[in-house]
Design an enzyme around this catalytic site. Structure first.
Site: not given
Ligand code: IFM
Length: 460
Positions: A173, A353
């Site tokens: 990210e 994710e």
């Molecule tokens: O917890 C975070 C993660 O570290 C990165 N992506 C989003 C998740 C939820 O906010």
């Protein structure tokens, strides 16, 4: 076990589709100064009064550095193909340059071997935000030298474990690091300067491309790529102002990263918007950023709705919200995957994710998190819908294995499919853990016997 709400029927996934579960170093490891670990920018940011909602930090977190073997047992019992974790750079190279810390490298060595011994494929992320604090003192991601420091770090980690991990992600990210960390100041390092943020974004991308080249030069057998947080962006109304604002936000969130990664350079509309805040790009940088990737990962949680000159009130849409206040819109995941497939020549694509925070209650040894089961089932269904419409998907990972340190929200927001009691550090699998395990078993039966087995198993 019966669950509060039956999951959606699962569509057919490819036989080699990778199912996984994800975490990151700072959010679970703890051991803030164990075995010679250096300070990270998140260790430091957590000390800023008011930076973290509950005043907490990741010093202990889930104490995964000491409980990793039991955590790997939980992962193995879940039946996933893969576990996505990140390496803490300051744990393996406390000063961000020069000597590496054998104790830190040894931890990840054992973690990787422990996964393989349990039949789980390691997916390693090099940078899930915990930059060594000493590098921030030297300018952090806004300094070009950090690019070279990252490439050295990547080389060392790859030479240590790259022969045994399936996939190496350079950055998780980069938009979050650049914009939330350097422009909005709500994440580490807590800066508020758009020009610095965009220089950091450029250096993150450049270091990604150069790290890929370095791994290939040392014949690292692992596949390598990057993970972006992407959302489809919608205007809040039909007004031309909202449409223009949404187009710009799509440029900053999606095209700013996707276009250069696929050799198109930075989007002209965003460069025009940035003006003097545009990053300094040196000759050869864009070619390096476009180094072909073995995979692309995306993290998806919700859509983004944009109102010109103001905030969109998520409560106005009538959509259900998670505990983060994020709209639950699985159909937007399908739309996003179709758009990526249409607009860029993608390598194998993973959802790295996906998950949700809800207000869970541990009662009599159980957490009945039906909302999370619904969320996961509907988003897995959304991936299946994209596959049926022609998108080539390689895998899906649940965020997250454990309740953990949710950055500026502290420990109040729980994303885990395993509950963590922060007083005792006891782990309790939630209903969603059992649901995902049963879903994966059904997938396996389907691989062996046809997709009807999935539907039958999930109706039972
Ligand atoms: O917890 C975070 C993660 O570290 C990165 N992506 C989003 C998740 C939820 O906010």
């Amino acid at each position: 076990m019966t669950f509060p709400r039956p999951p959606q029927p699962a569509p057919r996934f490819p036989d080699d589709f990778v199912w996984g579960v994800a975490t990151s170093s700072y959010q679970i490891e703890g051991g803030a100064d164990a075995d010679g670990k250096g300070e990270s920018i998140w260790d430091r940011f957590c000390r800023v009064p008011g930076a973290i909602a509950d005043g907490s930090d990741g010093r202990v977190a889930c104490d995964h550095v000491h409980r990793w073997a039991a955590d790997l047992d939980l992962i193995a019992a879940l039946g996933v193909d893969a576990y996505r974790f990140s390496v803490s750079w300051p744990r393996v190279q406390p000063d961000g340059r020069g000597a590496f810390n054998e104790a830190g490298l040894g931890f990840y060595d054992r973690l990787v071997d422990g996964l393989l011994a349990r039949g789980v494929r390691p997916y390693l992320t090099l940078n899930h935000w915990d930059l060594p604090a000493v590098l921030q003192d030297a300018g952090g991601w806004a300094a070009r030298d950090t690019v070279h420091r990252f490439v050295d770090y990547a080389r060392q980690v790859a030479s240590r474990v790259g022969d045994r991990v399936d996939a190496i992600t350079t950055h998780n990210e980069p938009w979050v690091i650049a914009v939330l960390g350097h422009e909005n100041g709500v994440f580490a390092p807590g800066l508020r300067d758009r020009r610095v943020a965009m220089q950091a974004a450029h250096h993150l991308l450049l270091s990604h491309g150069l790290a890929l080249q370095a791994l290939r030069a040392q014949a690292c057998p692992s596949r390598a790529g990057i993970v972006l947080n992407l959302s489809p962006v919608f205007p809040a109304s039909d007004s031309p102002e909202d449409a223009a604002a949404a187009r710009l936000e799509d440029g900053r969130l999606v095209r700013w990263f996707m276009d250069p990664l696929f050799g198109r350079g930075y989007p002209a509309d965003v460069l025009a918007f940035l003006g003097d805040d545009a990053p300094r790009v040196e000759s050869g940088d864009l070619e390096a950023i476009a180094t072909p990737m073995d995979f692309l990962g995306l993290n998806y949680y919700s859509r983004s709705v944009v109102r010109a000159g103001g905030w969109f009130d998520v409560h106005s849409s009538g959509k259900r919200l998670t505990d983060m206040g994020w709209e639950i819109v699985p159909e937007c995941l399908t739309a996003l995957l179709l758009r990526l497939h249409r607009d860029w020549p993608l390598p194998p694509l993973y959802v790295m994710e996906n998950g949700a925070a809800f207000q869970d209650r541990l009662q009599d040894g159980h957490v009945h998190d039906g909302d999370r089961i619904d969320y996961l089932a509907s988003h897995i269904g959304a991936v299946g819908d994209a596959i049926e419409q022609g998108v080539k998907m390689a895998g899906y990972m649940v965020w997250s294995l454990l309740d953990n340190f949710e950055w500026a929200s502290g420990y109040a927001k729980r994303f885990g499919i395993v509950h963590v009691d922060y007083d005792t550090l006891a782990r309790t699998p939630k209903d969603s853990y059992h649901w995902y395990r049963d879903f994966l078993q059904a997938q396996r039966r389907a691989r062996a016997g046809g997709s009807g087995a999935v539907r039958a198993a999930l109706r039972a």
